[in-house]
Design a protein around this motif. Sequence first.
Motif, PDB file in Angstrom:
ATOM      1  N   THR A 149     -39.772 -25.465 -89.249  1.00 24.33           N
ATOM      2  CA  THR A 149     -39.851 -24.953 -90.616  1.00 24.33           C
ATOM      3  C   THR A 149     -38.504 -24.485 -91.145  1.00 24.33           C
ATOM      4  O   THR A 149     -38.389 -24.168 -92.322  1.00 24.33           O
ATOM      5  CB  THR A 149     -40.853 -23.779 -90.705  1.00 24.33           C
ATOM      6  N   MET A 150     -37.485 -24.420 -90.287  1.00 20.47           N
ATOM      7  CA  MET A 150     -36.141 -24.022 -90.713  1.00 20.47           C
ATOM      8  C   MET A 150     -35.159 -25.138 -90.374  1.00 20.47           C
ATOM      9  O   MET A 150     -35.253 -25.742 -89.310  1.00 20.47           O
ATOM     10  CB  MET A 150     -35.697 -22.743 -90.000  1.00 20.47           C
ATOM     11  N   PHE A 151     -34.246 -25.373 -91.289  1.00 21.19           N
ATOM     12  CA  PHE A 151     -33.235 -26.394 -91.071  1.00 21.19           C
ATOM     13  C   PHE A 151     -31.870 -25.764 -91.239  1.00 21.19           C
ATOM     14  O   PHE A 151     -31.678 -24.973 -92.158  1.00 21.19           O
ATOM     15  CB  PHE A 151     -33.418 -27.536 -92.066  1.00 21.19           C
ATOM     16  N   PRO A 152     -30.925 -26.101 -90.391  1.00 25.22           N
ATOM     17  CA  PRO A 152     -31.054 -26.937 -89.201  1.00 25.22           C
ATOM     18  C   PRO A 152     -31.645 -26.148 -88.035  1.00 25.22           C
ATOM     19  O   PRO A 152     -31.524 -24.928 -87.970  1.00 25.22           O
ATOM     20  CB  PRO A 152     -29.617 -27.348 -88.893  1.00 25.22           C
ATOM     21  N   THR A 153     -32.268 -26.852 -87.132  1.00 23.00           N
ATOM     22  CA  THR A 153     -32.737 -26.302 -85.863  1.00 23.00           C
ATOM     23  C   THR A 153     -32.296 -27.266 -84.778  1.00 23.00           C
ATOM     24  O   THR A 153     -32.463 -28.477 -84.920  1.00 23.00           O
ATOM     25  CB  THR A 153     -34.273 -26.147 -85.839  1.00 23.00           C
ATOM     26  N   PHE A 154     -31.727 -26.737 -83.692  1.00 17.08           N
ATOM     27  CA  PHE A 154     -31.228 -27.569 -82.597  1.00 17.08           C
ATOM     28  C   PHE A 154     -31.978 -27.233 -81.316  1.00 17.08           C
ATOM     29  O   PHE A 154     -32.098 -26.069 -80.954  1.00 17.08           O
ATOM     30  CB  PHE A 154     -29.719 -27.364 -82.414  1.00 17.08           C
ATOM     31  N   LEU A 155     -32.477 -28.258 -80.662  1.00 17.56           N
ATOM     32  CA  LEU A 155     -33.216 -28.087 -79.419  1.00 17.56           C
ATOM     33  C   LEU A 155     -32.485 -28.801 -78.299  1.00 17.56           C
ATOM     34  O   LEU A 155     -31.908 -29.870 -78.512  1.00 17.56           O
ATOM     35  CB  LEU A 155     -34.630 -28.675 -79.540  1.00 17.56           C
TER      36      LEU A 155
END
Length: 182
Positions: A149-155
């Motif tokens: 739901t949030m950008f950017p998100t890094f996994l």
Amino acid sequence: MPYLVAGVLLVGILCILDMLMTFAVLRRLRNHSTRFAMLSFAEKLGDTGYLERFENRRLPEFSVTTTGKVGLSSGSMVGRSWSIGFFSAGCAPCHEQAPAFGTLGTDAALAVVTGTGKDATELVDLLPGEAMAVTGADATTLAELLDITMFPTFLEVDVAGRIVRADPTIAKADATVTTARS
């Protein structure tokens, strides 16, 4: 007649001043909207549960096609460590961080770019060459599957397909990977 000329000149000068003020307000609003987006993102980060909910979670079952026409599924990702970045076409921080996105110490990188149009194309073009990209409906589906739901998100995903790290910025993710490997 001189009053008419003076009146027209006065109105002309007032119009030019009004136009200059309008441009100044528009420039200020543009800066304000960028700051507001960053503030909104920072407020959401205060909810530590957002990032923590990803960690130690397995990737859901999915199958997508990259922009390079490569089929990719959660099963095919097992056996390699992955950096997965979720970007949105209309997100200013996403455009800022896209050029730095890459493997970040992992075996492979996948950029998931939601949105369409010129902004999405520009965002994919900003990505480094080693990053595979998923766009369009596949990107939206993958973001929804992981509840991004949030950008950017890094996994960061380990070789078993389990998410071991989630971060809102590349700098944090990169520093963590570098520290872990030292």
